[in-house]
Design an enzyme around this catalytic site. Sequence first.
Site, PDB file in Angstrom:
ATOM      1  N   HIS A 290       0.548  -1.549  -0.242  1.00 19.06           N
ATOM      2  CA  HIS A 290      -0.021   0.085  -0.351  1.00 19.06           C
ATOM      3  C   HIS A 290       1.137   1.711   0.221  1.00 19.06           C
ATOM      4  O   HIS A 290       0.695   2.741  -0.163  1.00 19.06           O
ATOM      5  CB  HIS A 290      -1.196   0.142   1.457  1.00 19.06           C
TER       6      HIS A 290
ATOM      7  N   CYS B 153      -6.918  -9.266   2.988  1.00 15.01           N
ATOM      8  CA  CYS B 153      -6.074  -8.820   3.368  1.00 15.01           C
ATOM      9  C   CYS B 153      -4.238  -9.620   3.315  1.00 15.01           C
ATOM     10  O   CYS B 153      -3.641 -10.074   3.254  1.00 15.01           O
ATOM     11  CB  CYS B 153      -5.605  -7.542   3.407  1.00 15.01           C
TER      12      CYS B 153
END
Lengths: 149, 252
Positions: free
Chosen positions: B172, B213
Amino acid sequence: MSGGLRRGAIVAMLLATMPAAADEPRPVMIGGDAIAASLTGRPGDAARGRAIVADRQRGLCLLCHAGPFPEERFQGNLAPSLAGAGSRLSEGQLRLRIVDSARVNPDTIMPPYHRTEGLSAVGAAWRGRPVLTAGEVEDVVAFLVTLKE
Amino acid sequence: MRAAVLAALLLAAMPAAGAEERRSGFADMSAATQAMQADDAANPGMLWVLDGEGRWSRKAGRTERSCADCHGEAAASMRGVAARYPAIDAERGEAVDLAGRIALCQTRHQEATPAPRESEASLALTAFVAHQSRGLPIAPPDDPRIALLQAEGAALYRMRRGQLNLSCAQCHDDNAGRRLAGSVIPQGHPTGYPLYRLEWQGLGSLQRRLRGCTTGVRAESFAPGSHDAIALEAYLMSRAAGMPVETPAVRP
């Protein structure tokens, strides 16, 4: 990179106790930035290797890499294309990068496909198991060697 | 150990990318999905918000009191609340997330059995409360206990985990905007929760998203409501400080 290479340059014994499912466990010999010898003592199968590389549950390679797979939609762009990998790298270099890419680049995002120690918070279903067995690593290597661009 | 906590504190205190460089997951969506979120009549998440509105004024528990009996008009009393969670629960001196706060009210003030986390009832009330902050900037509380939690969360965010040995930051921060197979990796800002995900065909919490995730990298999941889960959420909220709340967002 240099740190990883220096560590690799000392011929190291790694994964000596790897329980490799169907394959008999063998010590993995790292020399320089390569693993010269087959992990199973046998050559892999390139067709099986291609299927593993394209399989998003097993190889997961196309999540990050693109490659010569015209039939596969949605290939990743987090990593260099696999096209030509067999011209750029020797069989032994390819093998080390699949077994444990961090030996070449400590900051790599490429998962260690055949290492189980030094990992954290591994989910119970995967704990103590490598992503790919020794035999599967050999199949993938046999396929990558054929990627001459 | 002390040094590690300090280093993490410094990292957390560092100004993250400027607000203009930060992107909500909204910006990475197709025009059709964006339109679905933007139009309340088309946004499926609004069904949960409406359901939550009904629950807000429904009397419950041994005290036979509704949320509204204590808090009045949610549009006034709940405005900005979600934008500053997780926050410290004064009675226990511990941080709670918004769903946890609602469950505490149900236990303490309604003397009711709180709806389990991620049940439709919990999601609906949480979505209704969070919706009262839509458009307001995320504003974590200025509290040293929260700062400590954010630092712990930052360390969890940077820790490699799972059989695939990847940290949240590696996807990210380092690779946001690139393609993981068919998905654009968003910056991972928790601006829209609970949100409607097309893949789920339903409303889901941030904890459910994080489960995607963590199991994606073949790691253990964070138990919803656990200390680590709240620390990670506190860090994600600090990273998103100033970005507007979108609840109920829509994601692919």
